[in-house]
Design a protein around this motif. Sequence first.
Motif, short mmCIF file in Angstrom:
data_model
loop_
_atom_site.label_atom_id
_atom_site.label_comp_id
_atom_site.label_asym_id
_atom_site.label_seq_id
_atom_site.Cartn_x
_atom_site.Cartn_y
_atom_site.Cartn_z
N ILE A 1 0.64 1.57 3.35
CA ILE A 1 -0.40 0.90 2.70
C ILE A 1 -0.91 -0.09 3.67
N ASP A 2 -2.47 0.22 3.79
CA ASP A 2 -3.29 -0.59 4.51
C ASP A 2 -3.94 -1.58 4.01
N PHE A 3 -4.45 -2.51 4.66
CA PHE A 3 -5.36 -3.71 3.88
C PHE A 3 -6.69 -3.95 4.35
N SER A 4 -7.77 -3.80 3.56
CA SER A 4 -9.00 -3.91 3.96
C SER A 4 -9.17 -5.67 4.40
N ASP A 5 -10.46 -5.98 4.72
CA ASP A 5 -10.77 -7.53 5.03
C ASP A 5 -11.15 -8.22 3.86
N LEU B 1 -1.53 -9.96 6.50
CA LEU B 1 -0.64 -8.51 5.98
C LEU B 1 -1.42 -7.35 6.58
N GLU B 2 -1.26 -6.74 7.51
CA GLU B 2 -1.94 -5.57 7.97
C GLU B 2 -1.55 -4.24 7.47
N HIS B 3 -0.48 -3.86 7.48
CA HIS B 3 0.16 -2.58 7.04
C HIS B 3 1.73 -2.62 6.19
N ILE B 4 1.89 -1.97 5.36
CA ILE B 4 3.18 -1.61 4.89
C ILE B 4 3.44 -0.21 4.97
#
Length: 437
Positions: free
Chosen positions: A157-161, A342-345
């Motif tokens: 899981i990646d997160f946008s800005d 949070l950047e990555h899961i």
Amino acid sequence: MLASLFGARECRALLRARNLMQMATKMYSHIKKSAASNKSFTMAEVKMEMLKRFGIEPGYTQHPKSRDYLLAYQPKLEELPARTMQDSFTSAIIPLSSNPVLQDMYINYTGSVRFGRLLEDMDFFAAWCCHKHLKLPNLPEGVPLPLSIVTILVDRIDFSDVQASGTQDIRLSGHVSWVGTSSMEVVVWLEQMVEEKYQKITRALFLMGARNATNTASAPVNPIQPANEEEKVILASGADRKKQRQILNAQSVFKLEPNAQEESLMYELYKRTTARNTLELNKRILPPNCRWMEDSFQMSTIPSFPEHRNNHNRVFGGFLMRSALEISWAAAFLYCKSRPKLEHISDISFEKPVSVDSFIRMTAYVVYTKMNCVQIMAVADVLDPETGSQVTTSAFNYTFSAPDAASVAEVIPRTYNETMWYIHGRRIFNANRALKS
């Protein structure tokens, strides 16, 4: 970067999987448009509909109604028709803008959304996509679905800005993107309304498993027949991710010894933390601006309750993910002394089911640091209060970033066991950076 971790052949497979996923991401809008006629639910309606399909009445009972009779309705693989990705595409809304009660559940003290709550919903929604994919033509009308859906792992899981708000509607969308004999990969998108337009918050990959009605054995699922060239690319991407998972699992530092580069790194850590005086070789020295790993963790013991259950009175995987994320965020915050992002899961695995009457010990360790980033490994253990036994059931890996690199002290392992955690965290951190670039 990846070649030093896994070798040239494995590196090519990982990079091909990344490129295919990037192509598949661009095609998401095509599937969404093609399936636009599918009904959109709220998440509350999704949960009630799934209970209805399982033939389960709302409300907790200590001994769930037997589903043994449904074993007679389990289909054979050859009886299941092929499905397209459009068949399983669906969406659901979390109506935060119009529901103050929900807002209190989803908002944090800064006004942003609680990502742990969203993980719970994404896990449930991934199971809903599996329901949309499944089609049992020989199942008599009125008979509940003779299958169970469980979460096997969360791939990435990646997160946008996008700064997700706790007071604006959130939309979940997704579809089954690959299937095996009894497993289904589901891609889930999370978006929020920003200035009258939905903006991407994150994309997640779930690997779900189909089990029989009593959750005692695997069950077959419908195959996928790509409807067009775009779906062929997405299907190939899912197949490559399966190979990628096999590579990472086979090359795990917990199964194979570290490679030459990592052994050199381990020796450097030893030299940096050992006294040069030969009379003090048993004395460990902490370098400046560093912290021992053994002093860099947070722990909580959580009793589980019926509200955390799935259809078999086992603890819902989404609840474990929320609990692990929130204690990991706390560990990162306390380590950096500043609010982390949070950047990555990645690499979330569920090894064993957890009974609804269990005590769960959740421990979040800082296992690797780099620049302004902190790599957290959270471990869920089930405790037996009568015998004192402890069994590890799940593991979670999170990458956080701090606003300032100066606030992130370097974490240093002290034992060989901690050094393996350090190497494991380093591999995950470097792989995430390489796949994102």
